[in-house]
Write an enzyme that holds these catalytic residues in place. Structure first.
Site: not given
Ligand code: 8Y7
Length: 273
Positions: A213, A247
């Site tokens: 990020k 994640r």
């Molecule tokens: C997150 C996410 C994204 C996060 C959860 C990216 C879909 C942006 N970020 N879902 N999603 N938490 N739960 O840079 O931080 O991956 S998308």
């Protein structure tokens, strides 16, 4: 559900928003499946499939397109692996279709606030990840503002958890996520990160997503394809602060980093000769 004794690794599958033609869609599904296979081989504990980009400034995706991007991938993964699949969506139609296709978790960056989402999640019977976001993806990074970011995110998450439980989702099917980068400055993200133990103290598992990020870019000055080291540092620190699910895009590297955390934190074993 999955065992959360030590942090689990959620691998991110991005479904590519290229062509709308059948041929393009077929190729995109194949590419997503190849990527899913790679993350599964690398040891992902679950994989997250999303068809709507939630990056700052991203355009909304119509429901038909989101279904076309995600459902065939879930079905294909289901055919070749038992890995739990998480559906990254805010739309009730996609939640329903994903549940029917065999998804195991609903990951909603809107925390089930979109019309019909709470009901669809309840009907699906699936666990949910409720994430905090200030504003909406198109404008959330314009001027994020809080009096007390930790207290406000905490209150929001507990209110959404209560709304989910009131609607019929069991307490042990709720995961919370402070939503790093979703309507937050670097300082606000860091303040929240330091407060992970406090956010964890309410008994709900925590999911943390920081991989690649822009907050890493803001600290290291690196472009998005050069943020692995920063992502691993955050994964290790998140694990030490009680994160249950991390994640990430780089599953193999994150697993190695977390194996080191586990080895160091393991109760000391008697010396063997
Ligand atoms: C997150 C996410 C994204 C996060 C959860 C990216 C879909 C942006 N970020 N879902 N999603 N938490 N739960 O840079 O931080 O991956 S998308």
């Amino acid at each position: 559900m999955i065992d959360l004794d030590s942090p689990r690794v959620m691998g991110v599958i991005n479904t590519t928003p290229d062509s709308f033609s059948d041929g393009g869609r077929y190729l995109a599904t194949g590419a997503a499946l190849v990527h899913a296979r790679k993350l599964i081989d690398e040891g992902a504990d679950l994989i997250d499939i999303g068809g709507e980009s939630t990056r700052p400034g991203a355009r909304p995706v119509p429901v038909e397109e989101e279904l076309e991007r995600t459902i065939p991938v879930i079905e294909a993964v289901r055919r070749h692996s038992d890995i739990p699949v998480s559906i990254d969506t805010s739309k009730p139609e996609v939640m329903r279709a994903a549940a029917a296709a065999g998804a195991s978790l609903i990951n909603d960056v809107w925390a089930l606030r979109r019309p019909g989402a709470l009901e669809a999640a309840v009907e699906s019977g699936l666990p949910v990840c409720l994430m905090h976001m200030q504003g909406e993806p198109g404008s959330m990074q314009d001027n994020p503002s809080y009096d007390d970011v930790v207290a406000e995110v905490e209150t929001f998450l507990l209110q959404r958890a209560q709304a989910a439980m009131d609607a019929g989702i069991a307490r042990d099917k709720i995961i919370l996520d402070p939503g790093f980068g979703f309507g937050k400055t670097l300082d606000q993200n860091l303040e929240l990160f330091r407060a992970l133990p406090r956010l964890r103290s309410h008994g709900f598992p925590l999911l943390v997503g920081i991989s690649r990020k822009s907050m890493i870019g803001a600290i290291t000055g690196r472009d998005v394809d050069q943020r692995l080291a920063g992502s691993l540092a955050f994964a290790v620190l998140a694990a030490q602060r009680g994160a249950d699910v991390i994640r990430v895009h780089d599953v193999a590297e994150t697993r190695d980093a977390l194996a080191i955390v586990r080895a160091v934190e393991e109760t000391a074993q008697p010396l063997q000769e």
